[in-house]
Scaffold this active site. Sequence first.
Site, PDB file in Angstrom:
ATOM      1  N   TYR A 141      -2.263  -1.308  10.565  1.00 56.07           N
ATOM      2  CA  TYR A 141      -2.167  -1.453   9.113  1.00 56.07           C
ATOM      3  C   TYR A 141      -0.835  -0.905   8.588  1.00 56.07           C
ATOM      4  CZ  TYR A 141      -3.871  -1.429   4.258  1.00 56.07           C
ATOM      5  OH  TYR A 141      -4.044  -1.653   2.907  1.00 56.07           O
ATOM      6  N   SER A 199       0.864  -1.184   0.000  1.00 58.02           N
ATOM      7  CA  SER A 199       0.000   0.000   0.000  1.00 58.02           C
ATOM      8  C   SER A 199       0.895   1.226   0.000  1.00 58.02           C
ATOM      9  CB  SER A 199      -0.874  -0.024   1.267  1.00 58.02           C
ATOM     10  OG  SER A 199      -1.474   1.233   1.508  1.00 58.02           O
TER      11      SER A 199
END
Length: 262
Positions: free
Chosen positions: A157, A144
Amino acid sequence: MTPLTPVTAPTAPPLDLGGRTALVTGAAGGIGRACALRLAAAGAKVRAVDRDAVGLDALAEGAPGIEPRVLDLTDLDAAEAAAAGTDVLVNNAGIQLVRPVEEFPPDVFHTVLTLMVEAPFRLIRGALPHMYGQNWGRIVNVSSVHGLRASAYKSAYVTAKHGLEGLSKTVALEGAAHGVTSNCVNPSYVRTPLVERQIADQATAHGIPEEQVLTQVMLRDSALKRLIEPEEVAEAVAHLCSPQASFMTGTSMVLDGGWTAH
């Protein structure tokens, strides 16, 4: 004067993964679903792994070459076993919770790291013997922009994606002598249920209405003011499996609409 002869750029041959076995995690929806369909379209036999049996059945229906496998990847021994014999491994499965650090449940933090760092490690560990044995393998870790940048309220995350980046680079160094590449793909916000589900939490954490989350939070740092589509990410994954990308390893392919250009 002799006119210049137009030069036609060579056309890359279509991706051919015939005879290859690919494993895609988190395959029941979003990016994983798009990756499974793209690799199957290239001729691969795809092991589509997810804990969502209904979503896997919907994926496999009418999609030759996709084999649904219901699996909870936090069962790490089972995850490692599932990867045996694979030529292409796409580590995509992930979850998200948006909370300030002081309110973040420790058990959820642990689960996020188990699913998004330990499980990829075990899957890679299970896949490498076969890849090394044939001197060819492709590992693509769906990271990401949060593997390269941090955002508030996403401690688990962001930590997991940064860990995945390090794992991917280490595997690239070890696998190079064995014909195995390992790379990350780094999208910004993708039009998936995972993103849609965090809008309410983002609104609460930032103290803004839900309808402002997209423009004021998700797309604030992006030069391109739109969500990226799952199929765009899948195409990047497919490219990393192609002969044209055989020299790409240990890197991060950034699909962030200009976020990291700041």
